[in-house]
Design a protein around this motif. Structure first.
Motif, PDB file in Angstrom:
ATOM      1  N   VAL A  66       0.841  -1.123  -0.023  1.00  0.00           N
ATOM      2  CA  VAL A  66       0.407  -0.070   0.017  1.00  0.00           C
ATOM      3  C   VAL A  66       0.782   1.289  -0.156  1.00  0.00           C
ATOM      4  O   VAL A  66       0.621   2.415  -0.838  1.00  0.00           O
ATOM      5  CB  VAL A  66      -1.034  -0.014   1.265  1.00  0.00           C
ATOM      6  N   LEU A  67       1.931   1.169   0.663  1.00  0.00           N
ATOM      7  CA  LEU A  67       2.952   2.461   0.670  1.00  0.00           C
ATOM      8  C   LEU A  67       3.493   2.624  -0.643  1.00  0.00           C
ATOM      9  O   LEU A  67       3.871   3.957  -0.901  1.00  0.00           O
ATOM     10  CB  LEU A  67       3.798   2.294   1.839  1.00  0.00           C
ATOM     11  N   VAL A  68       3.991   1.563  -1.338  1.00  0.00           N
ATOM     12  CA  VAL A  68       4.513   1.723  -2.769  1.00  0.00           C
ATOM     13  C   VAL A  68       3.518   2.255  -3.392  1.00  0.00           C
ATOM     14  O   VAL A  68       3.681   3.111  -4.150  1.00  0.00           O
ATOM     15  CB  VAL A  68       5.021   0.135  -2.872  1.00  0.00           C
ATOM     16  N   ALA A  69       2.319   1.790  -3.469  1.00  0.00           N
ATOM     17  CA  ALA A  69       1.158   2.240  -4.241  1.00  0.00           C
ATOM     18  C   ALA A  69       1.006   3.715  -4.073  1.00  0.00           C
ATOM     19  O   ALA A  69       1.002   4.658  -5.107  1.00  0.00           O
ATOM     20  CB  ALA A  69      -0.019   1.560  -4.079  1.00  0.00           C
ATOM     21  N   LEU A  70       0.927   4.193  -2.839  1.00  0.00           N
ATOM     22  CA  LEU A  70       0.755   5.627  -2.475  1.00  0.00           C
ATOM     23  C   LEU A  70       1.811   6.546  -2.862  1.00  0.00           C
ATOM     24  O   LEU A  70       1.803   7.591  -3.630  1.00  0.00           O
ATOM     25  CB  LEU A  70       0.768   5.770  -0.938  1.00  0.00           C
ATOM     26  N   ALA A  71       3.311   5.959  -2.933  1.00  0.00           N
ATOM     27  CA  ALA A  71       4.521   6.663  -3.301  1.00  0.00           C
ATOM     28  C   ALA A  71       4.402   6.633  -4.819  1.00  0.00           C
ATOM     29  O   ALA A  71       4.707   7.889  -5.397  1.00  0.00           O
ATOM     30  CB  ALA A  71       5.871   5.709  -2.953  1.00  0.00           C
ATOM     31  N   LEU A  72       3.918   5.644  -5.657  1.00  0.00           N
ATOM     32  CA  LEU A  72       4.043   5.784  -6.997  1.00  0.00           C
ATOM     33  C   LEU A  72       2.712   6.758  -7.632  1.00  0.00           C
ATOM     34  O   LEU A  72       2.969   7.448  -8.448  1.00  0.00           O
ATOM     35  CB  LEU A  72       3.455   4.424  -7.701  1.00  0.00           C
ATOM     36  N   GLY A  73       1.692   6.697  -6.851  1.00  0.00           N
ATOM     37  CA  GLY A  73       0.592   7.755  -7.321  1.00  0.00           C
ATOM     38  C   GLY A  73       1.071   9.047  -6.989  1.00  0.00           C
ATOM     39  O   GLY A  73       0.849  10.042  -7.690  1.00  0.00           O
ATOM     40  N   MET A  74       1.967   9.448  -5.794  1.00  0.00           N
ATOM     41  CA  MET A  74       2.439  10.771  -5.342  1.00  0.00           C
ATOM     42  C   MET A  74       3.331  11.057  -6.516  1.00  0.00           C
ATOM     43  O   MET A  74       3.418  12.416  -6.772  1.00  0.00           O
ATOM     44  CB  MET A  74       2.946  10.722  -4.081  1.00  0.00           C
ATOM     45  N   ALA A 122      -3.571  -0.847  -8.088  1.00  0.00           N
ATOM     46  CA  ALA A 122      -3.880  -2.289  -7.917  1.00  0.00           C
ATOM     47  C   ALA A 122      -2.972  -3.305  -8.407  1.00  0.00           C
ATOM     48  O   ALA A 122      -2.723  -4.412  -8.215  1.00  0.00           O
ATOM     49  CB  ALA A 122      -5.203  -2.463  -8.976  1.00  0.00           C
ATOM     50  N   MET A 123      -2.110  -2.904  -9.403  1.00  0.00           N
ATOM     51  CA  MET A 123      -1.019  -3.616  -9.906  1.00  0.00           C
ATOM     52  C   MET A 123       0.190  -4.051  -8.835  1.00  0.00           C
ATOM     53  O   MET A 123       0.725  -4.889  -8.792  1.00  0.00           O
ATOM     54  CB  MET A 123      -0.289  -3.252 -11.174  1.00  0.00           C
ATOM     55  N   THR A 124       0.047  -2.951  -7.846  1.00  0.00           N
ATOM     56  CA  THR A 124       1.241  -3.323  -6.627  1.00  0.00           C
ATOM     57  C   THR A 124       1.085  -4.166  -5.776  1.00  0.00           C
ATOM     58  O   THR A 124       1.803  -4.847  -5.321  1.00  0.00           O
ATOM     59  CB  THR A 124       1.248  -2.004  -5.752  1.00  0.00           C
ATOM     60  N   VAL A 125      -0.435  -4.765  -5.854  1.00  0.00           N
ATOM     61  CA  VAL A 125      -0.734  -5.739  -5.140  1.00  0.00           C
ATOM     62  C   VAL A 125      -0.951  -7.426  -5.826  1.00  0.00           C
ATOM     63  O   VAL A 125      -0.586  -8.367  -5.273  1.00  0.00           O
ATOM     64  CB  VAL A 125      -2.120  -5.423  -4.538  1.00  0.00           C
ATOM     65  N   LEU A 126      -1.328  -6.888  -7.163  1.00  0.00           N
ATOM     66  CA  LEU A 126      -1.609  -8.196  -7.968  1.00  0.00           C
ATOM     67  C   LEU A 126      -0.411  -8.552  -8.642  1.00  0.00           C
ATOM     68  O   LEU A 126      -0.522  -9.934  -9.285  1.00  0.00           O
ATOM     69  CB  LEU A 126      -2.642  -7.884  -9.177  1.00  0.00           C
ATOM     70  N   THR A 127       0.676  -7.838  -9.086  1.00  0.00           N
ATOM     71  CA  THR A 127       1.892  -8.189  -9.880  1.00  0.00           C
ATOM     72  C   THR A 127       2.976  -7.867  -9.155  1.00  0.00           C
ATOM     73  O   THR A 127       3.011  -7.561  -8.204  1.00  0.00           O
ATOM     74  CB  THR A 127       1.712  -7.519 -11.116  1.00  0.00           C
ATOM     75  N   ASP A 128       3.900  -8.424  -9.796  1.00  0.00           N
ATOM     76  CA  ASP A 128       5.451  -8.183  -9.378  1.00  0.00           C
ATOM     77  C   ASP A 128       5.752  -6.658  -9.200  1.00  0.00           C
ATOM     78  O   ASP A 128       5.287  -5.723 -10.217  1.00  0.00           O
ATOM     79  CB  ASP A 128       6.300  -8.890 -10.236  1.00  0.00           C
ATOM     80  N   LEU A 129       6.417  -6.266  -8.219  1.00  0.00           N
ATOM     81  CA  LEU A 129       6.551  -4.530  -8.115  1.00  0.00           C
ATOM     82  C   LEU A 129       7.203  -3.942  -9.153  1.00  0.00           C
ATOM     83  O   LEU A 129       7.033  -2.906  -9.410  1.00  0.00           O
ATOM     84  CB  LEU A 129       6.862  -4.178  -6.729  1.00  0.00           C
TER      85      LEU A 129
END
Length: 416
Positions: free
Chosen positions: A9-17, A105-112
């Motif tokens: 979740v933190l990685v997703a937040l960082a990518l969005g930001m 969604a991809m950060t959870v479903l696939t390789d980072l």
């Protein structure tokens, strides 16, 4: 393991930001509340995508799809309200928001590694808007056509070709032949745009260096023909030698793609020939005639065209077939005759053929000798073109450098 969802979740937040940072900077002069989204909005979009993907396991995949549709509708509504005020109907920010949700969604479903790469590429594309638009404004119709034709032969035709051998001696592999065509076409197209970026006003020298990457033989013919209009034989001979100098690293590049194991033995003769041509070019440059601004726009080759690619593919297939046939009936040394004859017109086809054959059909020594003989022949052909298309003033300045290159190449063959 309990911390893994939090990390995602933190990685997703960082990518969005990251994407939101670019969008916010792009609209930094817009009044507060006047833009669709910035660093917070995009961070939350990615965060919601990650949360929706995490909820997909207990609630089903419909939750991810439903939240995504809701996010897209909200972005569309915000864009519609905003466009009524400023009459800006571009949807880049809306599309970027949808991409951001999917990245979350991809950060959870696939390789980072995949969502991280996509986020960086998305940010780059968004940031270089002006540069991309300026590039499009300067592209001509035939340049766009060349790019699309290269995309056609690489992304559409190549994947559907069978990757197996056919014909006598199992010499023809449609996929490998077309892959080599794509390689040469890509190099030529890259060289064309490099010359466009350098500009014809940079003179014969830069154009010769870049033209040698596309076709040193074609550029030799162009420069030789210029001698009737430009009384600068030293400068034109220097340009031809520089184009020839680039041919040998190009051969090494092609071999590296097809069969890198040959490089250990091939770099010496190719390096020797490059050194010979470069030495001749430097000598001519130091003693060149005075000249002003030269218009070398006529030296810029055409971008990629489909028909020459088809012709090169046919030539490549023909040389492969002949090479395998001669090898079967005359042995490996018979390939040297093929290399000499092929070098009269094109060094790329025989280079790629011998490099491919050296993987499982012929010895590396035979391939290296054949490629070197083809390069020697093609080098001598440049001297012949200068004689027939130019005049003696050009030849007597050009030939010493070419002869030096050939002599050094033959020396490396005898010593190794």
């Amino acid at each position: 393991m309990a911390q893994e969802p939090l990390f995602l979740v933190l990685v997703a937040l960082a990518l969005g930001m990251l994407i939101g940072l670019q969008r916010g900077w792009h609209e930094r002069h817009t009044r507060a509340g006047g833009r669709i989204g910035g660093i917070r909005t995009f961070g939350l979009l990615a965060l919601s995508g990650a949360m929706a993907a995490l909820l997909a396991e207990p609630l089903g995949p419909g939750i991810t799809i439903g939240i995504g549709i809701a996010a897209a509708l909200l972005l569309g509504l915000a864009h519609w309200l905003d466009s009524r005020d400023d009459q800006d109907f571009g949807i880049t920010t809306v599309v970027a928001g949808i991409v951001t949700y999917l990245l979350g969604a991809m950060t959870v479903l696939t390789d980072l590694s995949l969502p991280v790469a996509i986020a960086v590429l998305t940010t780059i594309v968004l940031h270089f808007k002006q540069a991309l638009h300026r590039a499009l404004e300067h592209l001509s119709d035939h340049e766009i056509r060349g790019i699309l034709q290269l995309a056609l032969i690489s992304a559409v035709l190549l994947p559907v070709l069978p990757n197996e051998t056919y014909g006598p001696w199992d010499a023809l592999n449609p996929y490998e032949i077309w892959l080599l065509v794509v390689l040469i076409a890509g190099i030529s197209l890259a060289a064309y745009f490099a010359m466009r970026l350098a500009g014809p006003d940079k003179g014969v020298i830069i154009t010769s260096l870049l033209g040698g990457l596309a076709s040193s033989t074609a550029l030799t013919l162009s420069l030789a023909r210029m001698t009737s209009r430009l009384p600068l034989p030293r400068l034109l001979a220097c340009g031809i030698l520089l184009a020839a100098t680039i041919m040998y690293p190009r051969i090494l590049l092609e071999v590296a793609v097809v069969n890198a194991a040959l490089l250990d033995a091939l770099w010496l003769p190719m390096g020797a020939m490059a050194l010979g041509c470069a030495a001749g070019a430097v000598w001519l440059w130091r003693t060149r005639e005075p000249f002003g601004n030269l218009d070398t726009s006529q030296l810029i080759t055409e971008p990629f065209q489909l028909m020459p690619a088809l012709q090169f593919g046919f030539l490549l297939a023909l040389i492969m077939l002949i090479s395998h046939g001669i090898k079967a009936h005359m042995g490996e040394q018979g390939l040297w005759l093929v290399a000499i004859v092929a070098g009269l017109t094109d060094v790329d086809a025989i280079t790629l053929t011998l490099a491919r054959m050296a993987r499982d059909t012929i010895s590396q020594d035979t391939a290296v000798t054949g490629i070197t003989l083809a390069a020697i022949t093609n080098t001598l052909v440049k001297g012949g073109l200068a004689f027939f298309a130019g005049h003696w003033a050009l030849c007597k300045r050009l030939w010493p450098g070419l002869v030096l290159a050939v002599a050094l190449a033959l020396l490396t063959l005898f010593l190794t």
